[in-house]
Design a protein around this motif. Structure first.
Motif, short mmCIF file in Angstrom:
data_model
loop_
_atom_site.label_atom_id
_atom_site.label_comp_id
_atom_site.label_asym_id
_atom_site.label_seq_id
_atom_site.Cartn_x
_atom_site.Cartn_y
_atom_site.Cartn_z
N GLU A 3 -38.31 50.19 -46.07
CA GLU A 3 -39.16 50.79 -45.22
C GLU A 3 -39.59 50.09 -43.88
O GLU A 3 -39.62 50.52 -42.77
CB GLU A 3 -40.17 51.45 -45.75
N LEU A 21 -36.23 56.47 -43.92
CA LEU A 21 -37.26 57.21 -43.73
C LEU A 21 -37.06 58.87 -44.34
O LEU A 21 -37.79 59.30 -45.40
CB LEU A 21 -38.13 57.22 -42.52
N THR A 24 -36.27 58.88 -48.03
CA THR A 24 -37.41 58.62 -48.85
C THR A 24 -38.66 59.47 -48.82
O THR A 24 -39.01 59.98 -49.80
CB THR A 24 -38.01 57.32 -48.37
N TYR A 25 -38.87 60.17 -47.57
CA TYR A 25 -40.01 61.10 -47.50
C TYR A 25 -39.77 62.54 -47.31
O TYR A 25 -40.68 63.53 -47.55
CB TYR A 25 -41.02 60.65 -46.49
N GLN A 26 -38.44 62.74 -47.44
CA GLN A 26 -38.26 64.17 -46.98
C GLN A 26 -38.75 65.39 -47.97
O GLN A 26 -38.97 66.56 -47.82
CB GLN A 26 -36.53 64.46 -46.56
N ASP A 28 -40.94 65.07 -50.44
CA ASP A 28 -42.25 65.16 -50.45
C ASP A 28 -43.10 66.02 -49.22
O ASP A 28 -43.76 67.01 -49.42
CB ASP A 28 -43.09 63.86 -50.56
N ALA A 29 -42.32 65.98 -48.17
CA ALA A 29 -42.94 66.42 -46.82
C ALA A 29 -42.65 67.96 -46.96
O ALA A 29 -43.25 68.87 -46.48
CB ALA A 29 -42.04 65.83 -45.59
N ARG A 68 -46.15 56.37 -45.47
CA ARG A 68 -46.29 57.94 -46.24
C ARG A 68 -47.61 58.59 -45.78
O ARG A 68 -47.54 59.83 -45.40
CB ARG A 68 -46.21 57.52 -47.76
N LEU A 72 -47.09 61.88 -43.56
CA LEU A 72 -47.53 63.00 -44.06
C LEU A 72 -48.85 63.62 -43.38
O LEU A 72 -48.90 64.93 -43.30
CB LEU A 72 -47.91 62.99 -45.71
N LEU A 148 -49.51 65.53 -53.60
CA LEU A 148 -48.71 64.29 -53.34
C LEU A 148 -49.59 63.19 -53.70
O LEU A 148 -49.41 62.21 -53.36
CB LEU A 148 -49.09 64.49 -51.60
#
Length: 185
Positions: A3, A21, A24-26, A28-29, A68, A72, A148
């Protein structure tokens, strides 16, 4: 690439750092945006735009802090704006069960009997309908705190409110959810 390296690339103007990124975060987002807006397609659009906005604003990001929560916050704010443009209570489309497929999958992993599966599916439907009855700010509070796993201070910071206000949103949301779900036993 980790990251920190991805963020360094982005700060240098290299958009290829965005890939790690996104990977990693898609998920959850999208889940957060979907719970807040109640619309999978809108959630995907919000997240895609949020990644581009993150790229545009990355120079202002403090690398000593985690990415994160910062990212978010963009997603939650954009989801709240989109929800307020729709209406206060967003109705979820009944035939779009893929929005909550991840919930069903987690609940069904330990299913031992067919009756359990049907009961869990009914519970997910009830939960979805109950969450849809919350205001966008209450949905945002529930999503950030319970889905989250952000603490009260981080949630309040991301919603630009005092921790006591966030606790009030959570309390009212939990009470409404309890009332709506009380019929399901």
């Amino acid at each position: 690439m980790d990251e920190a390296q991805a963020i360094a690339q982005l700060k240098a103007g290299d958009i290829s750092g965005l890939q790690i990124l996104v990977e990693t975060y898609q998920i959850d987002a999208i889940q957060a945006a979907c719970f807040i807006t109640g619309d999978r397609a809108m959630a995907e659009d919000i997240v895609q735009t949020a990644f581009l906005r993150a790229f545009d604003k990355i120079r202002g990001f403090d690398e000593t802090r985690p990415f994160r929560p910062w990212f978010l916050r963009i997603v939650v704010n954009d989801s709240l704006k989109a929800s307020s443009q729709q209406s206060h209570n967003v109705a979820l489309i009944d035939d779009v069960d893929e929005n909550y497929a991840f919930v069903l999958q987690q609940l069904n992993e330990n299913t031992r009997e067919p009756e359990d599966s049907i009961e869990k599916e009914e519970l997910v439907t009830e939960m979805r309908q109950a969450i849809a009855q919350l205001s966008p700010s209450q949905r945002a509070a529930i999503v950030m705190h319970y889905f989250l796993n952000l603490n009260t201070v981080d949630c309040a910071s991301q919603l630009n409110c005092a921790p006591s206000t966030l606790r009030w949103h959570l309390s009212v949301a939990r009470k409404r959810l309890r009332n709506v779900l009380a019929s399901f036993k």
